[in-house]
Design a protein around this motif. Structure first.
Motif, PDB file in Angstrom:
ATOM      1  N   THR A  36       0.834  -1.211   0.000  1.00  0.00           N
ATOM      2  CA  THR A  36       0.000   0.000   0.000  1.00  0.00           C
ATOM      3  C   THR A  36       0.865   1.256   0.000  1.00  0.00           C
ATOM      4  O   THR A  36       0.548   2.235  -0.675  1.00  0.00           O
ATOM      5  N   SER A  37       1.956   1.219   0.717  1.00  0.00           N
ATOM      6  CA  SER A  37       2.870   2.352   0.745  1.00  0.00           C
ATOM      7  C   SER A  37       3.549   2.554  -0.613  1.00  0.00           C
ATOM      8  O   SER A  37       3.663   3.686  -1.109  1.00  0.00           O
ATOM      9  N   LEU A  38       3.972   1.457  -1.216  1.00  0.00           N
ATOM     10  CA  LEU A  38       4.625   1.546  -2.522  1.00  0.00           C
ATOM     11  C   LEU A  38       3.674   2.018  -3.609  1.00  0.00           C
ATOM     12  O   LEU A  38       4.091   2.696  -4.553  1.00  0.00           O
ATOM     13  N   LYS A  39       2.403   1.670  -3.495  1.00  0.00           N
ATOM     14  CA  LYS A  39       1.419   2.163  -4.467  1.00  0.00           C
ATOM     15  C   LYS A  39       1.387   3.688  -4.431  1.00  0.00           C
ATOM     16  O   LYS A  39       1.448   4.343  -5.482  1.00  0.00           O
ATOM     17  N   VAL A  40       1.312   4.248  -3.242  1.00  0.00           N
ATOM     18  CA  VAL A  40       1.270   5.707  -3.097  1.00  0.00           C
ATOM     19  C   VAL A  40       2.542   6.325  -3.665  1.00  0.00           C
ATOM     20  O   VAL A  40       2.483   7.314  -4.418  1.00  0.00           O
ATOM     21  N   ASP A  41       3.698   5.748  -3.331  1.00  0.00           N
ATOM     22  CA  ASP A  41       4.974   6.271  -3.832  1.00  0.00           C
ATOM     23  C   ASP A  41       5.055   6.201  -5.356  1.00  0.00           C
ATOM     24  O   ASP A  41       5.495   7.145  -6.017  1.00  0.00           O
ATOM     25  N   ALA A  42       4.647   5.060  -5.923  1.00  0.00           N
ATOM     26  CA  ALA A  42       4.731   4.872  -7.376  1.00  0.00           C
ATOM     27  C   ALA A  42       3.806   5.832  -8.115  1.00  0.00           C
ATOM     28  O   ALA A  42       4.212   6.453  -9.105  1.00  0.00           O
ATOM     29  N   LEU A  43       2.570   5.960  -7.652  1.00  0.00           N
ATOM     30  CA  LEU A  43       1.622   6.855  -8.327  1.00  0.00           C
ATOM     31  C   LEU A  43       2.042   8.313  -8.189  1.00  0.00           C
ATOM     32  O   LEU A  43       1.882   9.103  -9.133  1.00  0.00           O
TER      33      LEU A  43
END
Length: 145
Positions: A36-43
């Protein structure tokens, strides 16, 4: 005859034991938090793809490194091949998701707004699928119930 009966007595419990073992890993809060954290970072990083790639190269490397850490973490969890495969597809530089997006951004220098918006939907959905799989796994406390 006695040998066959002995084999059955030994093999049947073994087969039952193996048949009841999980075919997918149990829920892991750390893995869920990572995705979930990586999704935010990637987007968030993808929003910057309308700028020149070289301006954000260090940010790209940080997100890529964090994704590689998540893949490595999930790769070493037992019975977690499905999640690992999902991560590999998401991060494939020859694919059409996050890894491929980064390659295109670097090659082209910058990306158009419409392209970024479309890819964010696809890549966000891929992250969601990994997160949803993790969240629906059996909790370790429920395994022996």
């Amino acid at each position: 005859m006695k040998i066959a009966r002995l084999y059955i007595q030994l093999l049947l419990p073994l087969c039952l034991l193996l048949g009841c073992s999980p075919t997918i890993s149990t829920f892991d809060q750390n893995a869920y938090t990572q995705v979930t954290s990586l999704k935010v970072d990637a987007l968030d990083l993808m929003d910057k793809a309308t700028d020149n790639y070289t301006t954000h190269e260090s940010e790209v490397k940080i997100v890529q490194l964090n994704i590689e850490k998540a893949i490595e973490y999930d790769k070493h969890r037992p019975h977690n091949e499905i999640t690992t495969k999902m991560w590999t597809i998401l991060n494939d530089p020859d694919g059409h998701l996050f890894g491929g997006f980064l390659v295109k951004w670097k090659k082209d220098g910058k990306c158009g707004v419409a392209f970024v918006a479309d890819k964010k939907k696809q890549i966000g959905s891929a992250f969601d699928q990994i997160a949803e799989l993790e969240s629906k796994k059996i909790k370790p406390s429920e395994v022996n119930q």
